[in-house]
Design a protein around this motif. Structure first.
Motif, PDB file in Angstrom:
ATOM      1  N   PHE A   1     -42.010  42.013  29.620  1.00 31.35           N
ATOM      2  CA  PHE A   1     -42.217  43.388  29.174  1.00 31.35           C
ATOM      3  C   PHE A   1     -40.952  44.185  29.503  1.00 31.35           C
ATOM      4  O   PHE A   1     -40.333  43.942  30.534  1.00 31.35           O
ATOM      5  CB  PHE A   1     -43.428  44.000  29.895  1.00 31.35           C
ATOM      6  CG  PHE A   1     -44.654  43.138  29.756  1.00 31.35           C
ATOM      7  CD1 PHE A   1     -45.553  43.366  28.727  1.00 31.35           C
ATOM      8  CD2 PHE A   1     -44.878  42.069  30.619  1.00 31.35           C
ATOM      9  CE1 PHE A   1     -46.662  42.561  28.566  1.00 31.35           C
ATOM     10  CE2 PHE A   1     -45.982  41.255  30.460  1.00 31.35           C
ATOM     11  CZ  PHE A   1     -46.883  41.497  29.433  1.00 31.35           C
ATOM     12  N   ALA A   2     -40.615  45.124  28.641  1.00 34.67           N
ATOM     13  CA  ALA A   2     -39.350  45.834  28.885  1.00 34.67           C
ATOM     14  C   ALA A   2     -39.363  47.234  28.294  1.00 34.67           C
ATOM     15  O   ALA A   2     -40.065  47.507  27.318  1.00 34.67           O
ATOM     16  CB  ALA A   2     -38.191  45.046  28.277  1.00 34.67           C
ATOM     17  N   VAL A   3     -38.558  48.098  28.895  1.00 33.68           N
ATOM     18  CA  VAL A   3     -38.262  49.423  28.345  1.00 33.68           C
ATOM     19  C   VAL A   3     -36.745  49.586  28.315  1.00 33.68           C
ATOM     20  O   VAL A   3     -36.062  49.195  29.273  1.00 33.68           O
ATOM     21  CB  VAL A   3     -38.903  50.540  29.196  1.00 33.68           C
ATOM     22  CG1 VAL A   3     -38.282  51.892  28.869  1.00 33.68           C
ATOM     23  CG2 VAL A   3     -40.403  50.593  28.967  1.00 33.68           C
ATOM     24  N   ALA A   4     -36.231  50.121  27.205  1.00 35.34           N
ATOM     25  CA  ALA A   4     -34.790  50.390  27.085  1.00 35.34           C
ATOM     26  C   ALA A   4     -34.617  51.808  26.562  1.00 35.34           C
ATOM     27  O   ALA A   4     -35.343  52.232  25.670  1.00 35.34           O
ATOM     28  CB  ALA A   4     -34.135  49.391  26.132  1.00 35.34           C
TER      29      ALA A   4
ATOM     30  N   PRO B   1     -50.562  40.797  18.815  1.00 33.67           N
ATOM     31  CA  PRO B   1     -49.218  40.226  18.829  1.00 33.67           C
ATOM     32  C   PRO B   1     -48.206  41.305  19.148  1.00 33.67           C
ATOM     33  O   PRO B   1     -48.506  42.488  19.058  1.00 33.67           O
ATOM     34  CB  PRO B   1     -49.029  39.695  17.405  1.00 33.67           C
ATOM     35  CG  PRO B   1     -50.059  40.398  16.591  1.00 33.67           C
ATOM     36  CD  PRO B   1     -51.171  40.783  17.513  1.00 33.67           C
ATOM     37  N   MET B   2     -47.017  40.881  19.500  1.00 34.88           N
ATOM     38  CA  MET B   2     -46.161  41.778  20.268  1.00 34.88           C
ATOM     39  C   MET B   2     -44.767  41.975  19.736  1.00 34.88           C
ATOM     40  O   MET B   2     -43.823  41.720  20.412  1.00 34.88           O
ATOM     41  CB  MET B   2     -46.028  41.161  21.626  1.00 34.88           C
ATOM     42  CG  MET B   2     -46.040  39.662  21.643  1.00 34.88           C
ATOM     43  SD  MET B   2     -45.080  38.631  20.577  1.00 34.88           S
ATOM     44  CE  MET B   2     -44.025  39.286  19.617  1.00 34.88           C
ATOM     45  N   PRO B   3     -44.654  42.403  18.557  1.00 38.07           N
ATOM     46  CA  PRO B   3     -43.307  42.475  17.991  1.00 38.07           C
ATOM     47  C   PRO B   3     -42.392  43.333  18.836  1.00 38.07           C
ATOM     48  O   PRO B   3     -42.871  44.141  19.621  1.00 38.07           O
ATOM     49  CB  PRO B   3     -43.544  43.158  16.640  1.00 38.07           C
ATOM     50  CG  PRO B   3     -44.813  43.921  16.835  1.00 38.07           C
ATOM     51  CD  PRO B   3     -45.627  43.150  17.818  1.00 38.07           C
ATOM     52  N   VAL B   4     -41.110  43.114  18.669  1.00 38.47           N
ATOM     53  CA  VAL B   4     -40.158  44.058  19.239  1.00 38.47           C
ATOM     54  C   VAL B   4     -40.473  45.391  18.585  1.00 38.47           C
ATOM     55  O   VAL B   4     -40.499  45.494  17.372  1.00 38.47           O
ATOM     56  CB  VAL B   4     -38.726  43.651  18.883  1.00 38.47           C
ATOM     57  CG1 VAL B   4     -37.765  44.739  19.288  1.00 38.47           C
ATOM     58  CG2 VAL B   4     -38.401  42.335  19.544  1.00 38.47           C
ATOM     59  N   VAL B   5     -40.761  46.350  19.388  1.00 38.99           N
ATOM     60  CA  VAL B   5     -41.164  47.621  18.811  1.00 38.99           C
ATOM     61  C   VAL B   5     -40.028  48.595  18.909  1.00 38.99           C
ATOM     62  O   VAL B   5     -39.493  48.826  19.983  1.00 38.99           O
ATOM     63  CB  VAL B   5     -42.376  48.190  19.557  1.00 38.99           C
ATOM     64  CG1 VAL B   5     -42.791  49.506  18.937  1.00 38.99           C
ATOM     65  CG2 VAL B   5     -43.510  47.190  19.484  1.00 38.99           C
TER      66      VAL B   5
ATOM     67  N   PHE C   1     -40.577  46.420  24.637  1.00 43.03           N
ATOM     68  CA  PHE C   1     -41.055  45.109  24.228  1.00 43.03           C
ATOM     69  C   PHE C   1     -42.228  44.727  25.105  1.00 43.03           C
ATOM     70  O   PHE C   1     -42.225  44.974  26.319  1.00 43.03           O
ATOM     71  CB  PHE C   1     -39.940  44.054  24.372  1.00 43.03           C
ATOM     72  CG  PHE C   1     -40.445  42.660  24.145  1.00 43.03           C
ATOM     73  CD1 PHE C   1     -40.648  42.192  22.863  1.00 43.03           C
ATOM     74  CD2 PHE C   1     -40.782  41.838  25.215  1.00 43.03           C
ATOM     75  CE1 PHE C   1     -41.162  40.935  22.646  1.00 43.03           C
ATOM     76  CE2 PHE C   1     -41.286  40.575  25.005  1.00 43.03           C
ATOM     77  CZ  PHE C   1     -41.478  40.115  23.725  1.00 43.03           C
ATOM     78  N   GLY C   2     -43.231  44.149  24.492  1.00 46.70           N
ATOM     79  CA  GLY C   2     -44.342  43.579  25.247  1.00 46.70           C
ATOM     80  C   GLY C   2     -44.681  42.220  24.668  1.00 46.70           C
ATOM     81  O   GLY C   2     -44.869  42.102  23.451  1.00 46.70           O
TER      82      GLY C   2
END
Ligand code: MG
Length: 387
Positions: free
Chosen positions: A32-35, A251-255, A26-27
């Motif tokens: 910001f995140a990594v899973a 824009p920064m959707p949940v990717v 996510f950004g």
């Protein structure tokens, strides 16, 4: 808002060995995140996507959080993510036993707040040096801390992916948190272990040193991991503190990964013309019967699952079931992981069997089984044992 501005780019890739991408990232404007999801079938995808949703919500509400509450709000978002994964894993038998890592950065003015569970990583690159801000929640990291392994041994240890902490295994979880002051020129890297376990810290730094463009930097890191075999899904979120207002940010959707393979088309629905003469009918029926049997055998021989045998975690070839008293599986590889060292959820899941499409995927599942905190620390080592 502040003068501190962030540019960012991200990339996720399935790698060269896995069939699905179970990472998610996510950004947003500030968060910001990594899973990195784990579990059989699509469960890893479900876990990692579920985990980033509360993080996206935290980003949307970020403007309303007072600066002295950001660390607490961030921890709460990670606890929410844990609960979301845990509750889904409890409620849905198809994804029971799933889990995920989660590493999150929240950027507020001159501070970066880190919250972290698992073995995804956060690095800071400043003044030409790279440092790892997160601690790996892995068995080998614990063994290094206890002096049982050297850091060099840990880097190449075959079981280096075994997690001691992951989201989704328990209703509550300890979250590592850290706050650092940031300055223009800093770069922060969030990544899944598909990058960090193949590309060393120094190579990450060198790879990025030549990249002024962040997207290019992400692409080069993914390429570097793939050139070293790409044994796992690779995800990178790269941030740079610019100190000046950013150009229009996308824009920064949940990717979630776009590389997830779709199921094969339903071949059974394709009708075939069948000759009507009886002899041909008979041949067709026989052929279909033989074909079905061979297909069934072929399918069984190419199916794997992780289960339990004599109290230890074991990889089986076949299906976790029996038909008319005939077991449709045999032991492929045994491990040294005792049932007593597993969280209760994983015991249940392993009793049912966690299916895998390939032996590599089954080994991956084994390598990602979280051990109960404080579990007797046998170092699990798969030992081939065909029976
Ligand atoms: Mg991974």
């Amino acid at each position: 808002m502040s003068g501190r501005q962030i540019e960012w780019a991200a990339l996720t890739d399935v790698g060269r060995a896995r069939e699905r991408n179970e990472d998610a990232y996510f950004g947003g404007d500030n968060v910001f995140a990594v899973a990195d999801g784990l579990g059989g079938h699509n469960a890893g995808d479900v876990a990692s996507r579920l985990a980033v949703e509360p993080i996206a919500a935290f980003d949307r509400s970020f403007g309303g959080v007072s600066p002295d509450r950001i660390a607490d709000a961030l921890s709460k978002a990670v606890l929410d993510a844990n609960r979301a994964v845990y509750q889904r894993a409890q409620a849905d038998a198809k994804v029971r036993g799933m889990g995920t890592t989660l590493t999150v950065l929240a950027i507020a003015d001159s501070s970066a707040h880190l919250a972290h569970v698992g073995d995804s990583r956060c690095y800071l690159i400043r003044d030409g040096e790279i440092s790892q801000l997160s601690s790996d929640h892995t068995l080998v990291a614990r063994m290094v801390a206890e002096g049982k392994l050297t850091p060099e041994q840990a880097e190449t240890h075959p079981q280096r992916s075994i997690l001691t902490r992951a989201l989704g295994a328990e209703p509550e979880i300890d979250v590592d948190t850290l706050e650092i002051q940031i300055q223009p020129g800093d770069r922060l890297v969030l990544c899944s272990d598909g990058l960090s376990s193949t590309v060393g810290d120094e190579q990450i730094r060198l790879t990025l040193a030549d990249s002024t463009d962040l997207r290019e930097g992400c692409r080069r890191l993914v390429e570097a991991a793939n050139s070293l075999g790409g044994p796992d899904n690779i995800t990178v979120v790269l941030l740079e503190v610019t100190g000046t207002p950013p150009a229009q940010r996308a824009p920064m959707p949940v990717v979630s990964p776009a590389t997830v393979a779709e199921p094969a088309p339903d071949l059974a629905r394709r009708r075939r013309r069948i000759p009507v003469r009886p002899i041909v009918w008979t041949l067709v029926v026989l052929a279909l019967g033989l074909g079905s049997w061979l297909g069934f055998r072929w399918w069984i021989d190419r199916s794997y699952y992780v289960g339990l045998s004599e109290g230890t975690v074991t990889i089986f070839r076949g299906l976790p079931t029996e038909v008319a008293g005939v077991e449709l599986h045999r032991v492929e590889e045994k491990t040294d992981i005792q049932i007593g060292s597993l969280p209760e959820l994983w015991r249940q899941r392993l009793r049912d069997g966690i299916t895998a499409d390939t032996l590599a995927e089954a080994r991956q599942i084994v390598s990602r089984i979280p051990l109960r905190p404080g579990a007797p620390g046998a170092t699990p080592t798969p030992t081939p044992s065909r029976t």
